[in-house]
Structure formats: structure tokens, C-alpha cells
Design a protein around this motif. Structure first.
Motif, PDB file in Angstrom:
ATOM      1  N   UNK A  79       0.812  -1.219   0.000  1.00  0.00           N
ATOM      2  CA  UNK A  79       0.000   0.000   0.000  1.00  0.00           C
ATOM      3  C   UNK A  79       0.847   1.272   0.000  1.00  0.00           C
ATOM      4  N   UNK A  80       2.123   1.128   0.355  1.00  0.00           N
ATOM      5  CA  UNK A  80       3.050   2.266   0.323  1.00  0.00           C
ATOM      6  C   UNK A  80       3.758   2.384  -1.020  1.00  0.00           C
ATOM      7  N   UNK A  81       3.487   1.425  -1.909  1.00  0.00           N
ATOM      8  CA  UNK A  81       4.054   1.496  -3.252  1.00  0.00           C
ATOM      9  C   UNK A  81       5.316   0.680  -3.467  1.00  0.00           C
ATOM     10  N   UNK A  82       5.777  -0.034  -2.440  1.00  0.00           N
ATOM     11  CA  UNK A  82       6.951  -0.891  -2.616  1.00  0.00           C
ATOM     12  C   UNK A  82       6.532  -2.183  -3.302  1.00  0.00           C
ATOM     13  N   UNK A  83       7.352  -2.630  -4.234  1.00  0.00           N
ATOM     14  CA  UNK A  83       6.994  -3.803  -5.028  1.00  0.00           C
ATOM     15  C   UNK A  83       7.397  -5.114  -4.378  1.00  0.00           C
ATOM     16  N   UNK A  84       8.231  -5.052  -3.354  1.00  0.00           N
ATOM     17  CA  UNK A  84       8.660  -6.287  -2.687  1.00  0.00           C
ATOM     18  C   UNK A  84       9.038  -5.994  -1.247  1.00  0.00           C
ATOM     19  N   UNK A  85       8.968  -7.012  -0.409  1.00  0.00           N
ATOM     20  CA  UNK A  85       9.363  -6.869   0.986  1.00  0.00           C
ATOM     21  C   UNK A  85      10.852  -6.546   1.114  1.00  0.00           C
ATOM     22  N   UNK A  86      11.744  -7.207   0.343  1.00  0.00           N
ATOM     23  CA  UNK A  86      13.173  -6.879   0.458  1.00  0.00           C
ATOM     24  C   UNK A  86      13.470  -5.401   0.181  1.00  0.00           C
ATOM     25  N   UNK A  87      12.844  -4.834  -0.866  1.00  0.00           N
ATOM     26  CA  UNK A  87      13.110  -3.428  -1.164  1.00  0.00           C
ATOM     27  C   UNK A  87      12.530  -2.526  -0.076  1.00  0.00           C
ATOM     28  N   UNK A  88      11.367  -2.890   0.459  1.00  0.00           N
ATOM     29  CA  UNK A  88      10.764  -2.149   1.560  1.00  0.00           C
ATOM     30  C   UNK A  88      11.680  -2.164   2.778  1.00  0.00           C
ATOM     31  N   UNK A  89      12.161  -3.334   3.146  1.00  0.00           N
ATOM     32  CA  UNK A  89      13.046  -3.459   4.309  1.00  0.00           C
ATOM     33  C   UNK A  89      14.340  -2.672   4.113  1.00  0.00           C
ATOM     34  N   UNK A  90      14.899  -2.751   2.903  1.00  0.00           N
ATOM     35  CA  UNK A  90      16.174  -2.077   2.628  1.00  0.00           C
ATOM     36  C   UNK A  90      16.032  -0.560   2.739  1.00  0.00           C
ATOM     37  N   UNK A  91      15.031  -0.005   2.062  1.00  0.00           N
ATOM     38  CA  UNK A  91      14.832   1.449   2.071  1.00  0.00           C
ATOM     39  C   UNK A  91      14.477   1.931   3.469  1.00  0.00           C
ATOM     40  N   UNK A  92      13.620   1.171   4.162  1.00  0.00           N
ATOM     41  CA  UNK A  92      13.204   1.557   5.506  1.00  0.00           C
ATOM     42  C   UNK A  92      14.409   1.586   6.450  1.00  0.00           C
ATOM     43  N   UNK A  93      15.254   0.573   6.359  1.00  0.00           N
ATOM     44  CA  UNK A  93      16.421   0.508   7.242  1.00  0.00           C
ATOM     45  C   UNK A  93      17.412   1.621   6.931  1.00  0.00           C
ATOM     46  N   UNK A  94      17.587   1.935   5.660  1.00  0.00           N
ATOM     47  CA  UNK A  94      18.516   2.999   5.269  1.00  0.00           C
ATOM     48  C   UNK A  94      18.089   4.342   5.848  1.00  0.00           C
ATOM     49  N   UNK A  95      16.794   4.590   5.876  1.00  0.00           N
ATOM     50  CA  UNK A  95      16.284   5.883   6.330  1.00  0.00           C
ATOM     51  C   UNK A  95      16.071   5.928   7.840  1.00  0.00           C
ATOM     52  N   UNK A  96      15.501   4.869   8.409  1.00  0.00           N
ATOM     53  CA  UNK A  96      15.114   4.871   9.818  1.00  0.00           C
ATOM     54  C   UNK A  96      16.131   4.194  10.734  1.00  0.00           C
ATOM     55  N   UNK A  97      17.056   3.450  10.149  1.00  0.00           N
ATOM     56  CA  UNK A  97      18.067   2.785  10.970  1.00  0.00           C
ATOM     57  C   UNK A  97      17.586   1.522  11.653  1.00  0.00           C
ATOM     58  N   UNK A  98      16.467   0.981  11.205  1.00  0.00           N
ATOM     59  CA  UNK A  98      15.921  -0.246  11.796  1.00  0.00           C
ATOM     60  C   UNK A  98      14.927  -0.865  10.819  1.00  0.00           C
ATOM     61  N   UNK A  99      14.561  -2.105  11.069  1.00  0.00           N
ATOM     62  CA  UNK A  99      13.587  -2.788  10.226  1.00  0.00           C
ATOM     63  C   UNK A  99      12.176  -2.300  10.542  1.00  0.00           C
ATOM     64  N   UNK A 100      11.234  -2.409   9.594  1.00  0.00           N
ATOM     65  CA  UNK A 100       9.851  -2.003   9.862  1.00  0.00           C
ATOM     66  C   UNK A 100       9.248  -2.690  11.085  1.00  0.00           C
ATOM     67  N   UNK A 101       9.557  -3.952  11.268  1.00  0.00           N
ATOM     68  CA  UNK A 101       9.015  -4.678  12.423  1.00  0.00           C
ATOM     69  C   UNK A 101       9.541  -4.104  13.731  1.00  0.00           C
ATOM     70  N   UNK A 102      10.822  -3.720  13.757  1.00  0.00           N
ATOM     71  CA  UNK A 102      11.390  -3.101  14.955  1.00  0.00           C
ATOM     72  C   UNK A 102      10.731  -1.751  15.228  1.00  0.00           C
ATOM     73  N   UNK A 103      10.534  -1.002  14.168  1.00  0.00           N
ATOM     74  CA  UNK A 103       9.906   0.311  14.293  1.00  0.00           C
ATOM     75  C   UNK A 103       8.511   0.178  14.889  1.00  0.00           C
TER      76      UNK A 103
END
Length: 289
Positions: free
Chosen positions: A256-280
């Protein structure tokens, strides 16, 4: 009224403007919210703030900016004499010029009085007027404070060339109203259509009615970052909002955020937030922020 309890209010749904001071504790945990925040730094030799992954050791009279949906915290600072200004994201997006100013300063999180004395002095004067009005509890205080908030933003805009090198913007940041409107039309379209099949730069350039190369230059000048980085930032803003919905799986949040895959979502999220989405989600959503 206790003006130190600013974070306990569902601010964005009840007011366009809020202000607080007099906090006894010297720290406030990492958090985020849908409204923007400006902090006028108080006295003392140690005033450490964090916005996203950057930490700043500031002095009295400096300003801190946390734009909507950005993670931020007060690590160790005089919160009793510092001043916190909060403003609705809806208010910020209500006027074309305010949108343009916010886009320009999106990557700016600190104004140091030593580096920008003239600007800091002007902003301090405006902030004091807002404080006097807000704590007087007089008639129409919110409206009057919002008028000064717009003056605050306009004053920033008058000094925008001071920050062009600092924010790595192009030297020709001033564009005609028509081009500004086209860029806002594009950014609004993207925000409202993150799951669209094609949000490529080429397609957006066509929507704007200009060439891809010119679109790339103008877009970076307008937002302060290249197209792909900005698009990821907007997707992450949507993701942080959706993560608050416990019933949604991480896969649903990513899609729903526009990411095409979980790996790309996790990678971009970690790069920006410094943690995985689940941790956040575990750290912040559980606290109701």
C-alpha cells in the motif's frame, strides 16, 4: 493549564497550532507524529537533539525542525526554558507558497544562530510574539499565532539562498508560479497514488508537460533531492502511517506504500530509519505515537 504536556494530545485533529514550554525532564524519547515541530533551543552547555539519524549539539537561540512524520528525540537538553511550536500538516499544505517552502527546507533540521545570525534574530523575534500571544489566552490566539507562523515561514524563504549550498540545491531555485504549481500537482498526485502501476520519472515528466531532463532538474531544485530518493521518502511516510494499524501485515503496509517487494521495503526503511519495519512498529507504535 499545564503547557508541558504537549505530546499527550491528539494534536493534529484538534488544532492548527500548539506551543509548550516548562518541561522538567531533560530528555524525550524517539517518536514521530503527523504534525510539524519547531524547537527554540534553551540555555545551557548541553543541548542535544536528534532528527532521523542525525544528532545535533546546539546552543541557546538555535532552532530545530522536525517535519511531519520524521523521527526525532531530545537526547539531553534544557526543556524547561526551550520552546516547542507544533503546527498541523493540513495547515502547512493548505497554501501553495507554504508547500513550496516546506519542500525547499525538507532536509533542513537545524538553524544555528552563530552561522545565520540575521535570520536567527528575525525568527527569534517572531517566535517571541507567538509566545506572548499563545500564553495570553486571549481571543483569536490560534489565528494570530498562525499568522505569525506564516511570517516565520516567509522569513525562512527570504533567506533561502543562504541554504542552497548547504542543502545541495541548484543555484536557480526560483521558478515561475506555473512551474511551482506543476511540481505541486505532480507531488500531490504521487502522494495520492502510491500504488499506481507507473510512477516513473518519465511518466511524471509527461504529466507535467516538460521533458524528462528538465523535469529532473526542476524537481531536484523544488524538493532538494532527486526523484527516486524523494519517492522513497514519500513511500516511507505512508509506511510509517500504516504501521500504526496493527491489523495490517508488513506485506500489506509495503504494498500500500508502493513498494513492489518486501526486500526493497526493508532495505529502504532501514537505510532511512536505521531499523527494520518490524522493529519500528514494536518500538513506537506500541507507545501510541
Amino acid at each position: 493549564m499545564d503547557y508541558s504536556q504537549y505530546e499527550t494530545l491528539d494534536f493534529h485533529s484538534i488544532s492548527a497550532f500548539n506551543m509548550s514550554t516548562g518541561h522538567k525532564d531533560r530528555s524525550y524519547h524517539l517518536h514521530w507524529h503527523a504534525y510539524g515541530e519547531i524547537i527554540l533551543v534553551g540555555p545551557g552547555d548541553r543541548n542535544i537533539f536528534k532528527v532521523n539519524q542525525s544528532s545535533y549539539n546546539l546552543s541557546e537561540g538555535d532552532f530545530v525542525f522536525a517535519w511531519p512524520m520524521e523521527m526525532h528525540s531530545i537526547v539531553d537538553a534544557d526543556r524547561e526554558k526551550s520552546l516547542v511550536i507544533q503546527f498541523s500538516n493540513t495547515f502547512l499544505n493548505s497554501l501553495l507558497d507554504l508547500q513550496r517552502i516546506m519542500h525547499f527546507y525538507r532536509n533542513l533540521h537545524v538553524i544555528r544562530a552563530e552561522a545565520h545570525p540575521q535570520l536567527a534574530g528575525k525568527l527569534l523575534s517572531i517566535t517571541k510574539k507567538m509566545k506572548d500571544i499563545f500564553f495570553s489566552e486571549g481571543q483569536n490566539r490560534e489565528l494570530r499565532c498562525c499568522m505569525y507562523l506564516m511570517d516565520f515561514m516567509l522569513t525562512l524563504d527570504e533567506h533561502r539562498r543562504e541554504f542552497a549550498p548547504e542543502l545541495s540545491f541548484l543555484s536557480h531555485n526560483d521558478h515561475a508560479d506555473d512551474m511551482v504549481r506543476r511540481m505541486i500537482m505532480i507531488t500531490d498526485y504521487i502522494k495520492n497514488n502510491l500504488t499506481a502501476d507507473d510512477l516513473s520519472q518519465s511518466v511524471m515528466a509527461d504529466k507535467a508537460g516538460i521533458s524528462k531532463d528538465y523535469f529532473s532538474r526542476v524537481f531536484k531544485s523544488f524538493t532538494g533531492m532527486n526523484y527516486s530518493k524523494w519517492l522513497n521518502m514519500i513511500r516511507l511516510e505512508k509506511a510509517t502511517e500504516l504501521l500504526a494499524r496493527r491489523e495490517m501485515t508488513l506485506t500489506q503496509v509495503a504494498m500500500l506504500s508502493g513498494f513492489r517487494s518486501i526486500p526493497s521495503f526493508n532495505r529502504v526503511f532501514h537505510e532511512e530509519k536505521g531499523m527494520a519495519p518490524s522493529e519500528y512498529r514494536t518500538l513506537f507504535v506500541g507507545e501510541g505515537l
